[in-house]
Design a protein around this motif. Structure first.
Motif, PDB file in Angstrom:
ATOM      1  N   ARG A 117       0.597   3.309  11.992  1.00 14.79           N
ATOM      2  CA  ARG A 117       0.213   4.376  12.924  1.00 14.79           C
ATOM      3  C   ARG A 117      -0.558   5.433  12.139  1.00 14.79           C
ATOM      4  O   ARG A 117      -0.080   5.909  11.113  1.00 14.79           O
ATOM      5  N   ILE A 118      -1.732   5.776  12.635  1.00 11.68           N
ATOM      6  CA  ILE A 118      -2.603   6.693  11.918  1.00 11.68           C
ATOM      7  C   ILE A 118      -2.914   7.893  12.811  1.00 11.68           C
ATOM      8  O   ILE A 118      -3.546   7.754  13.858  1.00 11.68           O
ATOM      9  N   ASN A 119      -2.446   9.036  12.395  1.00 13.00           N
ATOM     10  CA  ASN A 119      -2.795  10.280  13.060  1.00 13.00           C
ATOM     11  C   ASN A 119      -4.045  10.842  12.376  1.00 13.00           C
ATOM     12  O   ASN A 119      -4.038  11.090  11.169  1.00 13.00           O
ATOM     13  N   GLN A 120      -5.113  10.989  13.144  1.00 14.77           N
ATOM     14  CA  GLN A 120      -6.359  11.509  12.588  1.00 14.77           C
ATOM     15  C   GLN A 120      -6.621  12.908  13.141  1.00 14.77           C
ATOM     16  O   GLN A 120      -6.668  13.112  14.359  1.00 14.77           O
ATOM     17  N   GLN A 121      -6.794  13.849  12.225  1.00 17.61           N
ATOM     18  CA  GLN A 121      -7.015  15.246  12.582  1.00 17.61           C
ATOM     19  C   GLN A 121      -8.446  15.634  12.227  1.00 17.61           C
ATOM     20  O   GLN A 121      -8.859  15.535  11.066  1.00 17.61           O
ATOM     21  N   THR A 170       0.826  -1.192   0.000  1.00 17.01           N
ATOM     22  CA  THR A 170       0.000   0.000   0.000  1.00 17.01           C
ATOM     23  C   THR A 170       0.868   1.254   0.000  1.00 17.01           C
ATOM     24  O   THR A 170       1.888   1.322   0.681  1.00 17.01           O
ATOM     25  N   THR A 171       0.488   2.233  -0.775  1.00 19.30           N
ATOM     26  CA  THR A 171       1.130   3.543  -0.725  1.00 19.30           C
ATOM     27  C   THR A 171       0.434   4.366   0.358  1.00 19.30           C
ATOM     28  O   THR A 171      -0.762   4.614   0.286  1.00 19.30           O
ATOM     29  N   PHE A 172       1.198   4.737   1.371  1.00 22.87           N
ATOM     30  CA  PHE A 172       0.616   5.458   2.493  1.00 22.87           C
ATOM     31  C   PHE A 172       0.535   6.943   2.161  1.00 22.87           C
ATOM     32  O   PHE A 172       1.547   7.635   2.100  1.00 22.87           O
ATOM     33  N   SER A 173      -0.667   7.418   1.931  1.00 21.33           N
ATOM     34  CA  SER A 173      -0.884   8.820   1.607  1.00 21.33           C
ATOM     35  C   SER A 173      -2.048   9.337   2.444  1.00 21.33           C
ATOM     36  O   SER A 173      -2.907   8.571   2.892  1.00 21.33           O
ATOM     37  N   PRO A 174      -2.102  10.637   2.681  1.00 20.00           N
ATOM     38  CA  PRO A 174      -3.197  11.201   3.482  1.00 20.00           C
ATOM     39  C   PRO A 174      -4.562  10.917   2.856  1.00 20.00           C
ATOM     40  O   PRO A 174      -4.701  10.860   1.632  1.00 20.00           O
ATOM     41  N   LYS A 175      -5.545  10.725   3.699  1.00 22.24           N
ATOM     42  CA  LYS A 175      -6.914  10.508   3.244  1.00 22.24           C
ATOM     43  C   LYS A 175      -7.832  11.504   3.938  1.00 22.24           C
ATOM     44  O   LYS A 175      -7.795  11.641   5.164  1.00 22.24           O
ATOM     45  N   LYS A 176      -8.653  12.173   3.142  1.00 25.29           N
ATOM     46  CA  LYS A 176      -9.544  13.199   3.674  1.00 25.29           C
ATOM     47  C   LYS A 176     -10.993  12.767   3.516  1.00 25.29           C
ATOM     48  O   LYS A 176     -11.404  12.320   2.452  1.00 25.29           O
ATOM     49  N   VAL A 177     -11.758  12.896   4.590  1.00 23.07           N
ATOM     50  CA  VAL A 177     -13.187  12.606   4.575  1.00 23.07           C
ATOM     51  C   VAL A 177     -13.932  13.858   5.029  1.00 23.07           C
ATOM     52  O   VAL A 177     -13.597  14.440   6.074  1.00 23.07           O
ATOM     53  N   SER A 178     -14.908  14.270   4.264  1.00 29.01           N
ATOM     54  CA  SER A 178     -15.742  15.411   4.637  1.00 29.01           C
ATOM     55  C   SER A 178     -17.204  14.977   4.629  1.00 29.01           C
ATOM     56  O   SER A 178     -17.691  14.444   3.622  1.00 29.01           O
ATOM     57  N   THR A 187     -27.396  17.971   9.761  1.00 30.21           N
ATOM     58  CA  THR A 187     -28.027  19.237  10.127  1.00 30.21           C
ATOM     59  C   THR A 187     -27.308  19.935  11.283  1.00 30.21           C
ATOM     60  O   THR A 187     -27.479  21.138  11.482  1.00 30.21           O
ATOM     61  N   GLU A 188     -26.463  19.186  12.014  1.00 29.23           N
ATOM     62  CA  GLU A 188     -25.798  19.754  13.190  1.00 29.23           C
ATOM     63  C   GLU A 188     -24.338  20.121  12.954  1.00 29.23           C
ATOM     64  O   GLU A 188     -23.849  21.133  13.465  1.00 29.23           O
ATOM     65  N   TYR A 189     -23.638  19.261  12.192  1.00 26.30           N
ATOM     66  CA  TYR A 189     -22.195  19.424  12.088  1.00 26.30           C
ATOM     67  C   TYR A 189     -21.710  19.300  10.645  1.00 26.30           C
ATOM     68  O   TYR A 189     -22.319  18.614   9.814  1.00 26.30           O
ATOM     69  N   LYS A 190     -20.594  19.939  10.395  1.00 25.94           N
ATOM     70  CA  LYS A 190     -19.802  19.691   9.205  1.00 25.94           C
ATOM     71  C   LYS A 190     -18.422  19.253   9.685  1.00 25.94           C
ATOM     72  O   LYS A 190     -17.779  19.954  10.463  1.00 25.94           O
ATOM     73  N   ILE A 191     -17.997  18.082   9.227  1.00 28.95           N
ATOM     74  CA  ILE A 191     -16.796  17.450   9.775  1.00 28.95           C
ATOM     75  C   ILE A 191     -15.797  17.157   8.665  1.00 28.95           C
ATOM     76  O   ILE A 191     -16.165  16.631   7.609  1.00 28.95           O
ATOM     77  N   THR A 192     -14.557  17.458   8.931  1.00 29.08           N
ATOM     78  CA  THR A 192     -13.465  17.042   8.065  1.00 29.08           C
ATOM     79  C   THR A 192     -12.482  16.231   8.898  1.00 29.08           C
ATOM     80  O   THR A 192     -12.067  16.663   9.976  1.00 29.08           O
ATOM     81  N   ARG A 193     -12.148  15.052   8.401  1.00 25.24           N
ATOM     82  CA  ARG A 193     -11.154  14.213   9.075  1.00 25.24           C
ATOM     83  C   ARG A 193     -10.031  13.906   8.088  1.00 25.24           C
ATOM     84  O   ARG A 193     -10.273  13.373   7.008  1.00 25.24           O
ATOM     85  N   ILE A 194      -8.816  14.224   8.466  1.00 25.99           N
ATOM     86  CA  ILE A 194      -7.639  13.902   7.662  1.00 25.99           C
ATOM     87  C   ILE A 194      -6.857  12.809   8.383  1.00 25.99           C
ATOM     88  O   ILE A 194      -6.474  12.966   9.544  1.00 25.99           O
ATOM     89  N   SER A 195      -6.658  11.684   7.703  1.00 29.62           N
ATOM     90  CA  SER A 195      -5.911  10.557   8.272  1.00 29.62           C
ATOM     91  C   SER A 195      -4.525  10.503   7.650  1.00 29.62           C
ATOM     92  O   SER A 195      -4.380  10.513   6.428  1.00 29.62           O
TER      93      SER A 195
END
Length: 237
Positions: free
Chosen positions: A185-189, A153-161, A165-173
Protein backbone atom coordinates in the motif's frame (compact mmCIF):
# COMPACT_ATOMS: atom_id res chain seq x y z
CA UNK A 1 -13.88 5.04 -13.79
CA UNK A 2 -10.80 4.55 -11.65
CA UNK A 3 -10.05 7.67 -9.60
CA UNK A 4 -6.56 6.57 -8.49
CA UNK A 5 -4.85 8.92 -10.93
CA UNK A 6 -7.58 11.54 -11.23
CA UNK A 7 -5.62 14.26 -9.41
CA UNK A 8 -2.09 13.31 -10.44
CA UNK A 9 -2.72 12.60 -14.15
CA UNK A 10 -1.81 16.13 -15.31
CA UNK A 11 1.55 15.85 -13.50
CA UNK A 12 2.29 12.24 -14.44
CA UNK A 13 4.56 12.91 -17.41
CA UNK A 14 6.58 15.47 -15.49
CA UNK A 15 7.11 13.09 -12.55
CA UNK A 16 8.30 10.31 -14.87
CA UNK A 17 10.20 12.48 -17.34
CA UNK A 18 13.46 10.60 -16.65
CA UNK A 19 11.96 7.13 -17.19
CA UNK A 20 13.50 5.53 -20.26
CA UNK A 21 10.34 4.50 -22.07
CA UNK A 22 12.16 4.16 -25.39
CA UNK A 23 14.62 1.53 -24.13
CA UNK A 24 11.88 -0.36 -22.32
CA UNK A 25 9.69 -0.33 -25.41
CA UNK A 26 12.61 -1.48 -27.57
CA UNK A 27 13.03 -4.47 -25.23
CA UNK A 28 9.33 -5.35 -25.32
CA UNK A 29 9.05 -4.86 -29.09
CA UNK A 30 12.06 -7.06 -29.77
CA UNK A 31 10.62 -9.85 -27.64
CA UNK A 32 7.31 -9.64 -29.47
CA UNK A 33 8.98 -9.71 -32.88
CA UNK A 34 11.14 -12.67 -31.87
CA UNK A 35 8.22 -14.69 -30.50
CA UNK A 36 5.51 -13.59 -32.94
CA UNK A 37 7.08 -12.24 -36.16
CA UNK A 38 3.65 -11.85 -37.77
CA UNK A 39 2.39 -9.50 -35.03
CA UNK A 40 0.95 -6.31 -36.53
CA UNK A 41 -1.40 -4.97 -33.87
CA UNK A 42 -1.26 -4.56 -30.09
CA UNK A 43 -3.85 -3.96 -27.40
CA UNK A 44 -2.20 -2.13 -24.49
CA UNK A 45 -3.74 -2.42 -21.02
CA UNK A 46 -3.23 0.48 -18.64
CA UNK A 47 -1.84 2.77 -21.33
CA UNK A 48 -1.82 5.83 -19.08
CA UNK A 49 -0.79 8.93 -21.01
CA UNK A 50 0.57 6.87 -23.92
CA UNK A 51 4.24 6.82 -22.98
CA UNK A 52 4.61 3.21 -24.14
CA UNK A 53 1.87 3.41 -26.79
CA UNK A 54 3.55 5.88 -29.11
CA UNK A 55 6.97 4.15 -29.09
CA UNK A 56 5.22 0.81 -29.72
CA UNK A 57 3.47 2.42 -32.68
CA UNK A 58 6.80 3.74 -33.89
CA UNK A 59 8.15 0.17 -33.88
CA UNK A 60 5.64 -0.66 -36.60
CA UNK A 61 2.59 -1.86 -34.66
CA UNK A 62 -0.95 -0.55 -34.72
CA UNK A 63 -1.77 0.18 -31.10
CA UNK A 64 -5.02 0.57 -29.18
CA UNK A 65 -4.52 1.65 -25.58
CA UNK A 66 -7.08 1.41 -22.80
CA UNK A 67 -6.99 2.87 -19.31
CA UNK A 68 -9.51 3.19 -16.50
CA UNK A 69 -8.45 6.81 -15.90
CA UNK A 70 -10.38 9.19 -18.15
CA UNK A 71 -7.87 11.92 -17.27
CA UNK A 72 -4.95 9.81 -18.48
CA UNK A 73 -6.70 8.89 -21.72
CA UNK A 74 -7.55 12.53 -22.42
CA UNK A 75 -3.86 13.43 -22.17
CA UNK A 76 -2.90 10.50 -24.43
CA UNK A 77 -5.43 11.61 -27.05
CA UNK A 78 -4.13 15.18 -26.91
CA UNK A 79 -0.62 13.90 -27.67
CA UNK A 80 -1.81 12.61 -31.03
CA UNK A 81 -1.98 16.22 -32.22
CA UNK A 82 1.82 16.46 -32.25
CA UNK A 83 2.92 12.81 -32.18
CA UNK A 84 0.67 11.73 -35.04
CA UNK A 85 -2.75 10.08 -35.25
CA UNK A 86 -1.82 7.19 -37.54
CA UNK A 87 -2.13 3.62 -36.22
CA UNK A 88 -2.89 4.64 -32.64
CA UNK A 89 -6.07 5.03 -30.62
CA UNK A 90 -7.12 5.26 -26.98
CA UNK A 91 -10.19 4.37 -24.96
CA UNK A 92 -11.24 5.03 -21.38
CA UNK A 93 -12.29 1.66 -20.01
CA UNK A 94 -11.04 -1.03 -17.64
CA UNK A 95 -9.81 -4.42 -18.78
CA UNK A 96 -12.63 -6.05 -16.77
CA UNK A 97 -15.17 -4.15 -18.91
CA UNK A 98 -13.32 -4.68 -22.17
CA UNK A 99 -15.72 -5.19 -25.08
CA UNK A 100 -13.81 -4.87 -28.33
CA UNK A 101 -14.96 -6.42 -31.59
CA UNK A 102 -11.43 -7.01 -32.86
CA UNK A 103 -8.88 -9.65 -31.89
CA UNK A 104 -5.25 -8.71 -31.32
CA UNK A 105 -1.94 -10.34 -32.16
CA UNK A 106 -0.54 -9.24 -28.79
CA UNK A 107 -1.87 -7.81 -25.54
CA UNK A 108 0.70 -5.80 -23.57
CA UNK A 109 0.51 -4.68 -19.95
CA UNK A 110 3.46 -2.71 -18.53
CA UNK A 111 4.51 -0.72 -15.45
CA UNK A 112 3.06 -3.49 -13.21
CA UNK A 113 -0.54 -2.66 -14.19
CA UNK A 114 -1.55 -6.24 -13.44
CA UNK A 115 -0.74 -5.55 -9.79
CA UNK A 116 -3.64 -3.10 -9.62
CA UNK A 117 -6.02 -6.04 -10.12
CA UNK A 118 -6.05 -6.47 -6.38
CA UNK A 119 -8.53 -9.30 -5.92
CA UNK A 120 -8.80 -12.72 -7.52
CA UNK A 121 -12.20 -12.02 -9.06
CA UNK A 122 -10.96 -8.96 -10.96
CA UNK A 123 -7.76 -10.76 -11.98
CA UNK A 124 -9.63 -13.79 -13.34
CA UNK A 125 -12.10 -11.61 -15.21
CA UNK A 126 -9.29 -9.54 -16.71
CA UNK A 127 -7.35 -12.59 -17.86
CA UNK A 128 -10.49 -14.04 -19.40
CA UNK A 129 -10.96 -10.80 -21.34
CA UNK A 130 -7.33 -10.90 -22.46
CA UNK A 131 -7.64 -14.51 -23.59
CA UNK A 132 -10.75 -13.75 -25.61
CA UNK A 133 -9.12 -10.68 -27.17
CA UNK A 134 -6.16 -12.58 -28.62
CA UNK A 135 -5.87 -14.10 -32.06
CA UNK A 136 -4.95 -17.78 -32.24
CA UNK A 137 -1.34 -18.02 -31.13
CA UNK A 138 -1.34 -14.43 -29.88
CA UNK A 139 0.94 -13.18 -27.10
CA UNK A 140 0.17 -11.76 -23.67
CA UNK A 141 3.21 -9.77 -22.52
CA UNK A 142 3.22 -8.30 -19.01
CA UNK A 143 5.41 -7.43 -16.07
CA UNK A 144 4.68 -7.83 -12.35
CA UNK A 145 6.21 -7.23 -8.94
CA UNK A 146 8.13 -10.38 -8.02
CA UNK A 147 7.40 -11.51 -4.46
CA UNK A 148 10.96 -12.48 -3.37
CA UNK A 149 12.24 -9.06 -4.41
CA UNK A 150 9.39 -7.23 -2.70
CA UNK A 151 9.74 -9.22 0.53
CA UNK A 152 13.39 -8.39 0.95
CA UNK A 153 12.81 -4.70 0.25
CA UNK A 154 13.18 -2.18 3.06
CA UNK A 155 10.08 -0.02 2.90
CA UNK A 156 11.16 3.58 3.40
CA UNK A 157 9.74 6.90 2.20
CA UNK A 158 10.76 8.04 -1.27
CA UNK A 159 10.81 11.68 -2.31
CA UNK A 160 10.70 12.95 -5.89
CA UNK A 161 11.09 16.63 -6.75
CA UNK A 162 10.64 17.85 -10.33
CA UNK A 163 9.76 21.07 -12.08
CA UNK A 164 9.12 22.70 -15.43
CA UNK A 165 8.16 26.22 -16.50
CA UNK A 166 4.69 25.84 -14.95
CA UNK A 167 5.03 23.76 -11.81
CA UNK A 168 7.34 22.65 -9.07
CA UNK A 169 6.23 19.30 -7.68
CA UNK A 170 7.22 17.23 -4.69
CA UNK A 171 5.83 13.73 -4.26
CA UNK A 172 6.50 11.69 -1.13
CA UNK A 173 5.64 7.98 -1.37
CA UNK A 174 5.05 6.05 1.85
CA UNK A 175 4.89 2.28 1.21
CA UNK A 176 3.69 -0.23 3.82
CA UNK A 177 3.03 -3.95 3.93
CA UNK A 178 1.28 -6.04 6.56
CA UNK A 179 2.60 -9.51 7.37
CA UNK A 180 0.63 -12.05 5.38
CA UNK A 181 -0.60 -9.35 3.02
CA UNK A 182 0.10 -9.81 -0.70
CA UNK A 183 -0.03 -6.09 -1.35
CA UNK A 184 2.06 -3.01 -0.98
CA UNK A 185 0.00 0.00 0.00
CA UNK A 186 1.50 3.29 -1.10
CA UNK A 187 0.32 6.62 0.23
CA UNK A 188 1.48 9.35 -2.14
CA UNK A 189 1.52 12.94 -0.91
CA UNK A 190 1.77 15.67 -3.55
CA UNK A 191 2.77 19.28 -3.05
CA UNK A 192 2.24 21.48 -6.11
CA UNK A 193 3.62 24.98 -6.54
CA UNK A 194 2.11 26.81 -9.52
CA UNK A 195 4.63 29.36 -10.69
CA UNK A 196 2.32 31.72 -12.59
CA UNK A 197 0.12 32.37 -9.55
CA UNK A 198 2.65 31.58 -6.79
CA UNK A 199 0.09 29.29 -5.16
CA UNK A 200 0.54 25.98 -3.37
CA UNK A 201 -1.82 22.99 -3.34
CA UNK A 202 -1.71 19.55 -1.80
CA UNK A 203 -3.45 16.23 -2.36
CA UNK A 204 -2.95 12.55 -1.58
CA UNK A 205 -3.51 9.31 -3.49
CA UNK A 206 -3.60 5.73 -2.28
CA UNK A 207 -2.21 2.92 -4.43
CA UNK A 208 -2.62 -0.76 -3.66
CA UNK A 209 -0.30 -2.97 -5.71
CA UNK A 210 -0.35 -6.75 -5.58
CA UNK A 211 2.83 -8.79 -5.91
CA UNK A 212 3.19 -12.40 -7.09
CA UNK A 213 5.60 -15.27 -6.88
CA UNK A 214 6.61 -16.80 -10.19
CA UNK A 215 4.75 -19.98 -9.26
CA UNK A 216 1.58 -17.96 -8.61
CA UNK A 217 1.87 -16.44 -12.06
CA UNK A 218 2.37 -19.89 -13.61
CA UNK A 219 -0.71 -21.23 -11.80
CA UNK A 220 -2.85 -18.23 -12.74
CA UNK A 221 -1.88 -18.49 -16.40
CA UNK A 222 -2.52 -22.24 -16.48
CA UNK A 223 -5.93 -21.75 -14.86
CA UNK A 224 -6.84 -19.31 -17.62
CA UNK A 225 -5.61 -21.56 -20.44
CA UNK A 226 -2.43 -19.69 -21.32
CA UNK A 227 0.78 -21.44 -22.29
CA UNK A 228 3.79 -19.92 -20.55
CA UNK A 229 6.50 -19.28 -23.14
CA UNK A 230 9.09 -17.22 -21.31
CA UNK A 231 9.87 -15.39 -18.08
CA UNK A 232 12.85 -13.19 -17.31
CA UNK A 233 13.74 -10.07 -15.31
CA UNK A 234 12.46 -6.91 -16.98
CA UNK A 235 15.03 -5.66 -19.49
CA UNK A 236 16.69 -9.09 -19.28
CA UNK A 237 19.81 -9.96 -17.34
Amino acid sequence: MNKTFSSSAKFYDLIYKEKDYDSETEYVSQNIKNLQPQCTNILELGCGTGNYSFPLRNHGFRVHGIDASTEMVEIANNKKEYKGKTNISFEATSVQKLDLKENWDAVVSLFFMIGYLSNDKDLQKALSKVRNSLTEGGLFVFDFWNAPCVLRTTFSPKKVSVENTEYKITRISLPTRTDGDKFVRINQQFSIFEKSSSTNSHFEEEHKVRFFSEQEIINILKLNHFELIKTEPFLGG
